[in-house]
Design a protein around this motif. Sequence first.
Motif, PDB file in Angstrom:
ATOM      1  N   LYS A   3     -15.954 -15.505 -13.407  1.00  6.35           N
ATOM      2  CA  LYS A   3     -15.178 -14.292 -13.690  1.00  6.35           C
ATOM      3  C   LYS A   3     -15.894 -13.076 -13.119  1.00  6.35           C
ATOM      4  O   LYS A   3     -15.251 -12.144 -12.621  1.00  6.35           O
ATOM      5  CB  LYS A   3     -14.955 -14.147 -15.196  1.00  6.35           C
ATOM      6  N   CYS A   4     -17.216 -13.095 -13.199  1.00  2.00           N
ATOM      7  CA  CYS A   4     -17.996 -12.026 -12.570  1.00  2.00           C
ATOM      8  C   CYS A   4     -17.802 -12.079 -11.055  1.00  2.00           C
ATOM      9  O   CYS A   4     -17.618 -11.046 -10.404  1.00  2.00           O
ATOM     10  CB  CYS A   4     -19.473 -12.187 -12.936  1.00  2.00           C
ATOM     11  N   TYR A   5     -17.844 -13.285 -10.502  1.00  2.14           N
ATOM     12  CA  TYR A   5     -17.636 -13.452  -9.056  1.00  2.14           C
ATOM     13  C   TYR A   5     -16.277 -12.899  -8.634  1.00  2.14           C
ATOM     14  O   TYR A   5     -16.171 -12.199  -7.623  1.00  2.14           O
ATOM     15  CB  TYR A   5     -17.737 -14.932  -8.676  1.00  2.14           C
ATOM     16  N   ARG A   6     -15.228 -13.203  -9.400  1.00  3.31           N
ATOM     17  CA  ARG A   6     -13.889 -12.727  -9.039  1.00  3.31           C
ATOM     18  C   ARG A   6     -13.825 -11.206  -9.032  1.00  3.31           C
ATOM     19  O   ARG A   6     -13.161 -10.609  -8.184  1.00  3.31           O
ATOM     20  CB  ARG A   6     -12.831 -13.276 -10.016  1.00  3.31           C
TER      21      ARG A   6
ATOM     22  N   SER B 277     -12.271 -21.968 -14.439  1.00  3.67           N
ATOM     23  CA  SER B 277     -11.311 -22.965 -14.913  1.00  3.67           C
ATOM     24  C   SER B 277     -10.736 -22.550 -16.260  1.00  3.67           C
ATOM     25  O   SER B 277     -11.371 -21.819 -17.024  1.00  3.67           O
ATOM     26  CB  SER B 277     -11.990 -24.329 -15.061  1.00  3.67           C
ATOM     27  N   GLY B 278      -9.553 -23.062 -16.525  1.00  5.79           N
ATOM     28  CA  GLY B 278      -8.958 -22.862 -17.836  1.00  5.79           C
ATOM     29  C   GLY B 278      -9.522 -23.866 -18.824  1.00  5.79           C
ATOM     30  O   GLY B 278     -10.412 -24.662 -18.495  1.00  5.79           O
ATOM     31  N   VAL B 279      -8.985 -23.877 -20.012  1.00  8.06           N
ATOM     32  CA  VAL B 279      -9.484 -24.743 -21.087  1.00  8.06           C
ATOM     33  C   VAL B 279      -9.385 -26.217 -20.697  1.00  8.06           C
ATOM     34  O   VAL B 279     -10.276 -27.021 -20.985  1.00  8.06           O
ATOM     35  CB  VAL B 279      -8.707 -24.489 -22.392  1.00  8.06           C
TER      36      VAL B 279
ATOM     37  N   GLN C 109     -11.126  -7.443 -13.207  1.00  2.00           N
ATOM     38  CA  GLN C 109     -12.056  -6.727 -14.086  1.00  2.00           C
ATOM     39  C   GLN C 109     -11.636  -6.847 -15.547  1.00  2.00           C
ATOM     40  O   GLN C 109     -12.479  -6.828 -16.444  1.00  2.00           O
ATOM     41  CB  GLN C 109     -12.170  -5.259 -13.663  1.00  2.00           C
ATOM     42  N   SER C 110     -10.346  -7.047 -15.790  1.00  2.00           N
ATOM     43  CA  SER C 110      -9.879  -7.273 -17.163  1.00  2.00           C
ATOM     44  C   SER C 110     -10.371  -8.622 -17.675  1.00  2.00           C
ATOM     45  O   SER C 110     -10.675  -8.772 -18.867  1.00  2.00           O
ATOM     46  CB  SER C 110      -8.351  -7.221 -17.217  1.00  2.00           C
ATOM     47  N   GLU C 111     -10.458  -9.621 -16.782  1.00  2.00           N
ATOM     48  CA  GLU C 111     -10.988 -10.930 -17.148  1.00  2.00           C
ATOM     49  C   GLU C 111     -12.507 -10.893 -17.327  1.00  2.00           C
ATOM     50  O   GLU C 111     -13.065 -11.580 -18.193  1.00  2.00           O
ATOM     51  CB  GLU C 111     -10.630 -11.956 -16.063  1.00  2.00           C
ATOM     52  N   PHE C 112     -13.165 -10.085 -16.512  1.00  2.00           N
ATOM     53  CA  PHE C 112     -14.626 -10.027 -16.539  1.00  2.00           C
ATOM     54  C   PHE C 112     -15.151  -9.212 -17.719  1.00  2.00           C
ATOM     55  O   PHE C 112     -16.164  -9.578 -18.335  1.00  2.00           O
ATOM     56  CB  PHE C 112     -15.138  -9.434 -15.220  1.00  2.00           C
ATOM     57  N   LYS C 113     -14.476  -8.144 -18.062  1.00  2.00           N
ATOM     58  CA  LYS C 113     -14.984  -7.213 -19.074  1.00  2.00           C
ATOM     59  C   LYS C 113     -15.365  -7.886 -20.388  1.00  2.00           C
ATOM     60  O   LYS C 113     -16.448  -7.611 -20.945  1.00  2.00           O
ATOM     61  CB  LYS C 113     -13.954  -6.104 -19.320  1.00  2.00           C
TER      62      LYS C 113
END
Length: 313
Positions: free
Chosen positions: A174-177, A127-129, A201-205
């Motif tokens: 984010k890891c799941y995605r 989710s977002g903020v 992966q840019s979101e997860f890193k």
Amino acid sequence: MHPAPSSKNKYFFSETNELHDEIISLHDFVLPAATALWNFRAVIEEEFEKNSVVSVSDLAHKYNTAPGTRGSTNLITPFRTHTWEMQRDRLSEVALVNIIALYEIWCERICQIFGNSDLAIKMQFPSGVTAVNGVLFAINQLQATGSVAISNSIQPSLRQSKKYSLVSINNLLKCYRYFKELRNCLMHRGRRCDGKLWGAQSEFKPVATEAALGMKFVPEHFTALQGQEVQLSFHGVLGFTDVILRIATTIDAEIAATPEGERIVIERIRENAQIPIKADRLPNLFATIGWNGTSLTPELIDLLRTSGVVANV
């Protein structure tokens, strides 16, 4: 795969307990399968050391004896031409595909209980903020009508689980995605990194740390450039199952205190005791069911008496 059912419910919803059992069953298949593959490579190598011209049919006749399988299976190509790394990666891929599918099915089954199947896909995104979408939006929608009877009695113990991770659930998603898009690249995109995996992966890193995930380890993973062939880690995929269990544990606990949860409590008592049951027997019954630490609040007792599962005094 048909896992043996747990003797106790580790979670509130039986669907979550079944997800846990399926993941354990998957581990019980993948780990010994890896051991078997590694050791059988040595067996085939020994055959060639004894006879350098041993044939496919010779090996098939000697080893292809498992019931329900093909007696003509070629054992030379997979165990001499294919490397151990290739076999290990294929086994990792099988595990990843199954893990993603198990979570997707769980999301659908949980949302069906609440009559809101549209939320299943939202439980697969962070989710977002403002939480107007994604997993927190789904949780808020499912628990929109609460239950004081459960929130003050059963829910507190559910939130004490070591895997309960509401604070880090967005990072876990984010890891799941990342792993979901990795699976998609393996299955649908020629095993190469596309824009969706690159974005995931840019979101997860930035959150791929123990602190951000709320875990004692970060599932092993690799970064790929767009167009580059993706990589998979055996240990990373198996570690990813802990991410799935943390997400499911959190959602399970958060949406328990609802009218749907009340119906489940009543059904579970009916399944495990002769009705009506005396109130003083409830602590032992809840321990048997798996809901340890339940507080017998007035609201819970009133609910159970009104429903007829607890005897009136």
